[in-house]
Design a protein around this motif. Structure first.
Motif, PDB file in Angstrom:
ATOM      1  N   ALA A  48     -18.636   4.347 -69.553  1.00 56.66           N
ATOM      2  CA  ALA A  48     -17.940   4.842 -68.369  1.00 56.66           C
ATOM      3  C   ALA A  48     -18.950   5.081 -67.275  1.00 56.66           C
ATOM      4  O   ALA A  48     -19.915   5.805 -67.434  1.00 56.66           O
ATOM      5  CB  ALA A  48     -17.204   6.144 -68.691  1.00 56.66           C
ATOM      6  N   GLY A  49     -18.717   4.447 -66.136  1.00 56.52           N
ATOM      7  CA  GLY A  49     -19.620   4.607 -65.014  1.00 56.52           C
ATOM      8  C   GLY A  49     -20.744   3.609 -65.004  1.00 56.52           C
ATOM      9  O   GLY A  49     -21.487   3.544 -64.030  1.00 56.52           O
ATOM     10  N   GLY A  50     -20.926   2.805 -66.073  1.00 51.83           N
ATOM     11  CA  GLY A  50     -21.980   1.800 -66.074  1.00 51.83           C
ATOM     12  C   GLY A  50     -21.661   0.707 -65.080  1.00 51.83           C
ATOM     13  O   GLY A  50     -20.524   0.466 -64.740  1.00 51.83           O
ATOM     14  N   ARG A  51     -22.702  -0.007 -64.597  1.00 47.89           N
ATOM     15  CA  ARG A  51     -22.423  -1.079 -63.660  1.00 47.89           C
ATOM     16  C   ARG A  51     -23.482  -2.155 -63.777  1.00 47.89           C
ATOM     17  O   ARG A  51     -24.585  -1.932 -64.231  1.00 47.89           O
ATOM     18  CB  ARG A  51     -22.353  -0.558 -62.223  1.00 47.89           C
ATOM     19  N   ARG A 115      -7.554   9.652 -59.460  1.00 50.57           N
ATOM     20  CA  ARG A 115      -8.799   9.711 -58.694  1.00 50.57           C
ATOM     21  C   ARG A 115      -9.738  10.763 -59.276  1.00 50.57           C
ATOM     22  O   ARG A 115     -10.937  10.526 -59.472  1.00 50.57           O
ATOM     23  CB  ARG A 115      -8.464  10.043 -57.232  1.00 50.57           C
ATOM     24  N   GLU A 116      -9.191  11.911 -59.585  1.00 56.80           N
ATOM     25  CA  GLU A 116      -9.976  13.020 -60.143  1.00 56.80           C
ATOM     26  C   GLU A 116     -10.555  12.657 -61.506  1.00 56.80           C
ATOM     27  O   GLU A 116     -11.715  12.960 -61.802  1.00 56.80           O
ATOM     28  CB  GLU A 116      -9.083  14.253 -60.247  1.00 56.80           C
ATOM     29  N   THR A 117      -9.742  11.989 -62.334  1.00 57.25           N
ATOM     30  CA  THR A 117     -10.194  11.624 -63.673  1.00 57.25           C
ATOM     31  C   THR A 117     -11.367  10.660 -63.615  1.00 57.25           C
ATOM     32  O   THR A 117     -12.363  10.817 -64.331  1.00 57.25           O
ATOM     33  CB  THR A 117      -9.039  11.002 -64.476  1.00 57.25           C
ATOM     34  N   LEU A 118     -11.276   9.642 -62.770  1.00 54.84           N
ATOM     35  CA  LEU A 118     -12.362   8.677 -62.650  1.00 54.84           C
ATOM     36  C   LEU A 118     -13.641   9.340 -62.153  1.00 54.84           C
ATOM     37  O   LEU A 118     -14.744   9.016 -62.596  1.00 54.84           O
ATOM     38  CB  LEU A 118     -11.949   7.545 -61.714  1.00 54.84           C
ATOM     39  N   HIS A 121     -15.079  11.833 -65.062  1.00 51.63           N
ATOM     40  CA  HIS A 121     -15.577  11.196 -66.270  1.00 51.63           C
ATOM     41  C   HIS A 121     -16.661  10.159 -65.978  1.00 51.63           C
ATOM     42  O   HIS A 121     -17.034   9.394 -66.858  1.00 51.63           O
ATOM     43  CB  HIS A 121     -14.427  10.566 -67.054  1.00 51.63           C
ATOM     44  N   GLY A 122     -17.143  10.135 -64.747  1.00 48.65           N
ATOM     45  CA  GLY A 122     -18.268   9.277 -64.433  1.00 48.65           C
ATOM     46  C   GLY A 122     -17.924   7.832 -64.174  1.00 48.65           C
ATOM     47  O   GLY A 122     -18.802   7.028 -63.881  1.00 48.65           O
ATOM     48  N   ALA A 123     -16.653   7.462 -64.291  1.00 44.87           N
ATOM     49  CA  ALA A 123     -16.283   6.070 -64.081  1.00 44.87           C
ATOM     50  C   ALA A 123     -16.441   5.649 -62.630  1.00 44.87           C
ATOM     51  O   ALA A 123     -16.527   4.456 -62.337  1.00 44.87           O
ATOM     52  CB  ALA A 123     -14.836   5.839 -64.527  1.00 44.87           C
ATOM     53  N   GLY A 124     -16.491   6.615 -61.709  1.00 42.80           N
ATOM     54  CA  GLY A 124     -16.611   6.287 -60.295  1.00 42.80           C
ATOM     55  C   GLY A 124     -18.037   6.242 -59.799  1.00 42.80           C
ATOM     56  O   GLY A 124     -18.261   6.166 -58.589  1.00 42.80           O
ATOM     57  N   ALA A 125     -19.016   6.280 -60.704  1.00 43.89           N
ATOM     58  CA  ALA A 125     -20.411   6.255 -60.292  1.00 43.89           C
ATOM     59  C   ALA A 125     -20.676   5.012 -59.451  1.00 43.89           C
ATOM     60  O   ALA A 125     -20.393   3.899 -59.871  1.00 43.89           O
ATOM     61  CB  ALA A 125     -21.319   6.284 -61.511  1.00 43.89           C
ATOM     62  N   GLY A 126     -21.213   5.203 -58.264  1.00 42.38           N
ATOM     63  CA  GLY A 126     -21.464   4.085 -57.369  1.00 42.38           C
ATOM     64  C   GLY A 126     -20.283   3.737 -56.488  1.00 42.38           C
ATOM     65  O   GLY A 126     -20.396   2.901 -55.597  1.00 42.38           O
ATOM     66  N   TYR A 127     -19.141   4.353 -56.733  1.00 40.10           N
ATOM     67  CA  TYR A 127     -17.941   4.075 -55.956  1.00 40.10           C
ATOM     68  C   TYR A 127     -17.342   5.351 -55.367  1.00 40.10           C
ATOM     69  O   TYR A 127     -16.151   5.409 -55.096  1.00 40.10           O
ATOM     70  CB  TYR A 127     -16.889   3.372 -56.829  1.00 40.10           C
ATOM     71  N   ALA A 128     -18.165   6.351 -55.165  1.00 37.55           N
ATOM     72  CA  ALA A 128     -17.666   7.645 -54.694  1.00 37.55           C
ATOM     73  C   ALA A 128     -16.945   7.507 -53.357  1.00 37.55           C
ATOM     74  O   ALA A 128     -15.847   8.054 -53.162  1.00 37.55           O
ATOM     75  CB  ALA A 128     -18.814   8.643 -54.600  1.00 37.55           C
ATOM     76  N   ASN A 129     -17.548   6.797 -52.411  1.00 38.15           N
ATOM     77  CA  ASN A 129     -16.927   6.643 -51.092  1.00 38.15           C
ATOM     78  C   ASN A 129     -15.630   5.863 -51.173  1.00 38.15           C
ATOM     79  O   ASN A 129     -14.640   6.200 -50.498  1.00 38.15           O
ATOM     80  CB  ASN A 129     -17.901   5.956 -50.133  1.00 38.15           C
ATOM     81  N   ASN A 154     -11.159  -3.505 -48.489  1.00 38.34           N
ATOM     82  CA  ASN A 154     -12.308  -4.375 -48.788  1.00 38.34           C
ATOM     83  C   ASN A 154     -12.244  -4.969 -50.191  1.00 38.34           C
ATOM     84  O   ASN A 154     -13.170  -5.653 -50.625  1.00 38.34           O
ATOM     85  CB  ASN A 154     -13.621  -3.616 -48.602  1.00 38.34           C
ATOM     86  N   GLY A 155     -11.147  -4.744 -50.907  1.00 37.76           N
ATOM     87  CA  GLY A 155     -10.976  -5.316 -52.231  1.00 37.76           C
ATOM     88  C   GLY A 155     -11.213  -4.344 -53.363  1.00 37.76           C
ATOM     89  O   GLY A 155     -10.863  -4.629 -54.508  1.00 37.76           O
ATOM     90  N   PHE A 156     -11.800  -3.189 -53.084  1.00 44.42           N
ATOM     91  CA  PHE A 156     -11.999  -2.190 -54.129  1.00 44.42           C
ATOM     92  C   PHE A 156     -10.665  -1.786 -54.725  1.00 44.42           C
ATOM     93  O   PHE A 156      -9.677  -1.624 -54.015  1.00 44.42           O
ATOM     94  CB  PHE A 156     -12.696  -0.958 -53.565  1.00 44.42           C
ATOM     95  N   ARG A 157     -10.668  -1.600 -56.042  1.00 47.51           N
ATOM     96  CA  ARG A 157      -9.480  -1.068 -56.684  1.00 47.51           C
ATOM     97  C   ARG A 157      -9.893  -0.326 -57.950  1.00 47.51           C
ATOM     98  O   ARG A 157     -10.888  -0.633 -58.603  1.00 47.51           O
ATOM     99  CB  ARG A 157      -8.448  -2.146 -56.994  1.00 47.51           C
ATOM    100  N   ALA A 158      -9.116   0.680 -58.288  1.00 54.68           N
ATOM    101  CA  ALA A 158      -9.289   1.435 -59.519  1.00 54.68           C
ATOM    102  C   ALA A 158      -7.910   1.596 -60.137  1.00 54.68           C
ATOM    103  O   ALA A 158      -6.911   1.731 -59.431  1.00 54.68           O
ATOM    104  CB  ALA A 158      -9.916   2.796 -59.249  1.00 54.68           C
TER     105      ALA A 158
END
Length: 274
Positions: A48-51, A115-118, A121-129, A154-158
């Protein structure tokens, strides 16, 4: 699409199945053969959160999300793994082929919880903005199951999916990222970002998620087992899922055909593929 990654360590941490399974059984031997055949030079295991920005052979980074032996292939830079789904509607008993309506308050709560869960739990690392600015473009319910798709232009999705009515997405799974070289689809086109099958505690589910052109009003998939399954189409995105492994590796490799209804009432077909 990249070959299966060797993620035995991750599988052990995620797999909720019975630990006393016979190691000489047919299923165990099949799984072992698949793992041993994995390319050891492939991308590193994802947590989770790896990229990783390592490109796939089709110039789009494609990761496989492994959930207790199943896969969800995502055409995005990162796939985030949350604990496998537990509780809730264990046998998909309340699942419906068409999404059900939700009150505005419930939609807002589910979107905020995803949004809060991601983030937590670190899944949003690098995608905070991106997470902060993303809109909850899809919030749907199929029985007790809730799906949320957050997206930006811009194509971002979660994405978050959970099998309970209290939006405990920390007990579910999801994905997050931005497709490489993202280009918005044409007015009557579909762009697939997630396609495949995942295994959870009591079975498997298949899903298809992506971006939809401005003239796309409705998307439906004719399932062999469940009949017509309707996607939610909202704010330039679409999402559908169904119980079972129908959208397995072969479906991902060959694509799946869906019926598309456009804003002028005309219809056509489109093939979803990564």
């Amino acid at each position: 699409m990249t070959r299966n990654q060797n993620i035995l360590t991750t599988l052990r941490s995620l797999d909720p199945a019975d630990r006393d399974i016979d190691p000489q059984g047919a299923r165990a031997q099949t799984d072992l053969a698949r793992i041993l055949a994995t390319d050891p030079s492939g991308p590193p295991s994802l947590r989770a959160g790896g990229r990783s920005d390592r490109p796939s052979r089709n110039s789009r980074t494609a990761w496989k999300l492994v959930l207790a032996g199943g896969i969800v292939t995502a055409a995005a830079a990162v796939v985030a793994v949350l604990p496998s789904i537990t509780g809730g509607d264990r046998a998909f008993a309340t699942w419906t082929p068409s999404p059900e309506g939700m009150a505005p308050e419930a939609r807002a709560k589910a979107g905020a919880k995803c949004r809060e869960t991601l983030q937590e739990h670190g899944a949003g690392a690098g995608y905070a903005n991106d997470l902060r600015s993303a809109d909850a473009v899809i919030v749907e319910r199929r029985g007790k199951w809730t799906t949320v798709v957050l997206a930006t232009r811009n194509g971002f999705r979660a994405m978050c999916i959970a099998g309970n009515s209290t939006y405990k997405f920390e007990d579910g799974f999801g994905s997050i990222g931005t497709p490489v070289n993202y280009t918005a689809p044409g007015p009557r086109d579909l762009l697939t970002t997630d396609l495949g099958t995942g295994t959870i505690d009591d079975g498997q589910l298949s899903l298809a998620v992506g971006a939809a052109g401005s003239e796309v009003a409705k998307v439906t998939y004719r399932s062999q087992d469940h009949g017509e399954v309707a996607a939610t189409v909202s704010k330039g995105r679409f999402a559908l899922w169904l119980p079972g492994d129908e959208l397995d590796d072969d479906a991902v490799r060959n694509g799946i055909q869906v019926k598309v209804t456009y804003s002028d009432g005309s219809t056509g077909t489109s093939r979803l593929h990564l």
